[in-house]
Design a protein around this motif. Structure first.
Motif, PDB file in Angstrom:
ATOM      1  N   ALA A 196     -12.413 -43.969   1.303  1.00  9.84           N
ATOM      2  CA  ALA A 196     -11.859 -43.290   0.133  1.00  9.84           C
ATOM      3  C   ALA A 196     -10.618 -42.487   0.513  1.00  9.84           C
ATOM      4  CB  ALA A 196     -12.916 -42.379  -0.493  1.00  9.84           C
ATOM      5  N   ASP A 197     -10.689 -41.772   1.633  1.00  6.69           N
ATOM      6  CA  ASP A 197      -9.533 -41.007   2.093  1.00  6.69           C
ATOM      7  C   ASP A 197      -8.371 -41.929   2.441  1.00  6.69           C
ATOM      8  OD1 ASP A 197     -11.062 -38.801   1.767  1.00  6.69           O
ATOM      9  OD2 ASP A 197     -11.165 -38.237   3.879  1.00  6.69           O
ATOM     10  N   LEU A 198      -8.695 -43.065   3.032  1.00  6.69           N
ATOM     11  CA  LEU A 198      -7.670 -44.034   3.417  1.00  6.69           C
ATOM     12  C   LEU A 198      -6.918 -44.545   2.191  1.00  6.69           C
ATOM     13  CD1 LEU A 198      -6.416 -45.840   5.627  1.00  6.69           C
ATOM     14  CD2 LEU A 198      -8.298 -47.437   5.265  1.00  6.69           C
ATOM     15  N   LEU A 199      -7.666 -44.907   1.155  1.00  6.84           N
ATOM     16  CA  LEU A 199      -7.040 -45.403  -0.069  1.00  6.84           C
ATOM     17  C   LEU A 199      -6.216 -44.308  -0.741  1.00  6.84           C
ATOM     18  CD1 LEU A 199      -9.993 -47.507  -1.558  1.00  6.84           C
ATOM     19  CD2 LEU A 199      -7.931 -48.364  -0.426  1.00  6.84           C
ATOM     20  N   GLY A 200      -6.768 -43.105  -0.802  1.00 17.25           N
ATOM     21  CA  GLY A 200      -6.044 -42.009  -1.431  1.00 17.25           C
ATOM     22  C   GLY A 200      -4.783 -41.643  -0.675  1.00 17.25           C
ATOM     23  N   PHE A 201      -4.882 -41.592   0.641  1.00 13.92           N
ATOM     24  CA  PHE A 201      -3.728 -41.248   1.472  1.00 13.92           C
ATOM     25  C   PHE A 201      -2.619 -42.282   1.305  1.00 13.92           C
ATOM     26  CE2 PHE A 201      -1.655 -41.163   5.746  1.00 13.92           C
ATOM     27  CZ  PHE A 201      -1.142 -39.878   5.663  1.00 13.92           C
ATOM     28  N   ASN A 202      -2.990 -43.557   1.308  1.00 15.64           N
ATOM     29  CA  ASN A 202      -1.997 -44.619   1.152  1.00 15.64           C
ATOM     30  C   ASN A 202      -1.351 -44.559  -0.231  1.00 15.64           C
ATOM     31  OD1 ASN A 202      -0.775 -46.679   2.665  1.00 15.64           O
ATOM     32  ND2 ASN A 202      -1.859 -48.257   1.531  1.00 15.64           N
ATOM     33  N   LEU A 203      -2.150 -44.260  -1.248  1.00 14.61           N
ATOM     34  CA  LEU A 203      -1.610 -44.140  -2.600  1.00 14.61           C
ATOM     35  C   LEU A 203      -0.603 -42.997  -2.671  1.00 14.61           C
ATOM     36  CD1 LEU A 203      -1.596 -44.946  -5.575  1.00 14.61           C
ATOM     37  CD2 LEU A 203      -3.591 -43.464  -5.924  1.00 14.61           C
ATOM     38  N   GLY A 204      -0.912 -41.884  -2.030  1.00 11.52           N
ATOM     39  CA  GLY A 204       0.021 -40.760  -2.012  1.00 11.52           C
ATOM     40  C   GLY A 204       1.335 -41.112  -1.333  1.00 11.52           C
ATOM     41  N   ILE A 205       1.251 -41.871  -0.242  1.00  8.71           N
ATOM     42  CA  ILE A 205       2.459 -42.307   0.464  1.00  8.71           C
ATOM     43  C   ILE A 205       3.326 -43.179  -0.438  1.00  8.71           C
ATOM     44  CG2 ILE A 205       3.289 -43.794   2.337  1.00  8.71           C
ATOM     45  CD1 ILE A 205       0.928 -42.804   4.003  1.00  8.71           C
ATOM     46  N   GLU A 206       2.690 -44.157  -1.103  1.00  6.58           N
ATOM     47  CA  GLU A 206       3.463 -45.084  -1.938  1.00  6.58           C
ATOM     48  C   GLU A 206       4.108 -44.361  -3.118  1.00  6.58           C
ATOM     49  OE1 GLU A 206       3.951 -47.723  -0.547  1.00  6.58           O
ATOM     50  OE2 GLU A 206       2.290 -47.665   0.854  1.00  6.58           O
ATOM     51  N   LEU A 207       3.393 -43.438  -3.727  1.00  4.91           N
ATOM     52  CA  LEU A 207       3.964 -42.692  -4.853  1.00  4.91           C
ATOM     53  C   LEU A 207       5.199 -41.913  -4.419  1.00  4.91           C
ATOM     54  CD1 LEU A 207       0.724 -41.310  -6.586  1.00  4.91           C
ATOM     55  CD2 LEU A 207       2.269 -43.081  -7.455  1.00  4.91           C
ATOM     56  N   THR A 208       5.119 -41.291  -3.256  1.00  8.35           N
ATOM     57  CA  THR A 208       6.255 -40.501  -2.776  1.00  8.35           C
ATOM     58  C   THR A 208       7.441 -41.389  -2.440  1.00  8.35           C
ATOM     59  OG1 THR A 208       4.624 -38.995  -1.810  1.00  8.35           O
ATOM     60  CG2 THR A 208       6.915 -38.672  -1.181  1.00  8.35           C
TER      61      THR A 208
END
Length: 449
Positions: free
Chosen positions: A323-335
């Motif tokens: 879950a953290d992995l998916l959330g972290f990657n999503l945050g990177i892509e949004l930025t």
């Protein structure tokens, strides 16, 4: 001669933007550095108390205390006691019944992801000996390093796996800790926030993305950059570059965080500096004409390993880690999408002016210098990076930098002589209409150096 003058004008405008940004960051503030290690506070809720472990990376601790700490030095009994006092002065807990008693013991040196950490065992004791929801306040190292991050994870007695409660940074020192344990979605939301902040506050990742975007509006002809008037093609090139970088870092982020591959952090950080150096040179002179997507994908693999270092050693269970992995990657892509949206319109406008060669070469040259300094620092060739203030500007004033580039683009486009407008001349009498008419550039054919 006109082209040469335009290049000089572009370089001058770029330098003025740099000076403006530098003036904006003269005010003192906490030191900043890219996190070579991100630490964790691992808590266990038990009957009547909360126990845990706190990890203090020795190299970051040395910067926070402004002391030349070494692994051997921190093992000395007197120094251990001093550092234990430092930790306790920067950590507290409280609930509605009042402040908790916080004690720290131990003080062993452990290697985590190739970085030596000083690890203390802690005990948080509520005044009524009943563990309920409480507020944790922690700012060790954070009070001096704006880019440092601390994961706070929790498990209840009898559980083996931790779940992320939240992330502390230099702006947020207090966190609500639920005694019943954190839900997986809490860790997911915290990981999205961390991904956003990691890119937004990671000067090297931002600079790498900028170096990739600089030549995006152009087309390589041999070993020179030339203007491309095909907006659709330019847009697709940007999409390909950003997508390739996303795929590259996502692969190694997942493999690294899940423990399938492991590379020492300092090696990864050195490779990231090298990636910026190569990308900066490529933005000046094409090294791999038409291969920007391959460069982005290849170096994205290295950046993904750095991202994975934030998640791989936190003791999280597989479910929470995914879950953290998916959330972290999503945050990177949004930025990254925000960065592209802020910069590309200005770069597309600038690429249609004769000042863009000067702006591009100046910006890429700065990137090369900063990357070389990072590489020297991370390979221990130099002890202190002399350009830390410039990298801090990338972190602290991204909108100012984007606005400065937009102003340069607007000024350049407002001056007709600086535009490289291409018009089509009417076909002469008797000309075969199936043959394309001649394209004439009224400001001269601009070949980007």
């Amino acid at each position: 001669m006109r082209i040469t003058l335009s290049v000089r004008v572009g370089a001058l405008l770029a330098c003025l933007a740099i000076v403006y940004t530098a003036l904006a960051v003269l005010a003192p503030r906490p030191a900043a550095a890219h996190p070579l290690s991100t630490t964790a506070v691992l808590l266990t809720a038990e009957a009547g108390r909360v126990t845990g472990r706190v990890q203090l990376p020795i190299d970051r601790l040395a910067i926070a205390l402004d002391q030349p700490l070494t692994t051997a030095a921190v093992k000395q009994p007197g120094k251990i006691e001093e550092l234990r006092g430092y930790l306790l002065s920067h950590m507290s807990a409280a609930d509605q019944a009042g402040p908790w008693v916080v004690t720290a013991g131990g003080g062993a040196v452990e290697s985590i992801d190739g970085v030596d950490h000083l690890v203390f065992d802690i005990v948080l004791q509520p005044p009524d000996h009943r563990v309920g929801d409480f507020q944790l306040t922690y700012d060790a190292i954070l009070h001096r390093l704006v880019s440092h991050k601390v994961f706070v994870s929790l498990r209840t007695g009898g559980e083996k796996e931790y779940t992320t409660v939240g992330v502390l940074d230099w702006q947020q020192h207090t966190l609500a800790v639920p005694a019943a344990g954190a839900a997986t979605q809490d860790g997911f939301a915290a990981a999205i926030h961390l991904g956003i902040r990691h890119i937004a506050e990671g000067a090297d990742h931002l600079l790498f993305l900028i170096m990739l975007l600089l030549p995006a509006p152009l087309i390589a002809r041999g070993r020179r950059w030339k203007r491309s008037d095909d907006l659709r093609r330019n847009s697709w090139r940007v999409v390909h570059v950003v997508t390739a970088f996303a795929i590259g870092h996502s692969v190694t982020l997942a493999l690294g965080a899940l423990g399938y591959i492991s590379v020492p952090t300092r090696v990864v950080e050195s490779l990231i500096a090298l990636s910026i150096l190569v990308s900066g040179i490529h933005a000046i002179k094409p090294l791999v004409p038409g291969g920007e997507a391959w460069i982005a994908a290849g170096f994205g693999l290295m950046h993904g390993l750095a991202f994975a270092a934030l998640l791989g050693d936190l003791g999280l269970g597989r479910g929470s880690l995914v879950a953290d992995l998916l959330g972290f990657n999503l945050g990177i892509e949004l930025t990254q999408l925000i960065v592209v949206a802020l910069l590309m319109p200005s770069l597309l406008v600038l690429s249609r002016t004769t000042v863009y060669p000067g702006v591009r070469v100046t910006a890429a040259g700065i990137g090369v210098v900063l990357a070389a300094a990072w590489l020297a620092e991370r390979t221990a060739l130099i002890a202190v990076n002399p350009f830390n203030r410039i990298t801090d500007a990338l972190i602290d004033h991204p909108f100012t930098i984007a606005a400065s580039i937009a102003v340069i683009a607007a000024i350049s486009w407002a001056v007709p002589r600086l535009r490289t407008t291409t018009v089509r001349t009417p076909a002469p009498a008797g000309h075969d209409l199936r043959t394309p008419a001649t394209a004439v550039d009224h400001s001269g054919s601009v070949t980007h150096p």
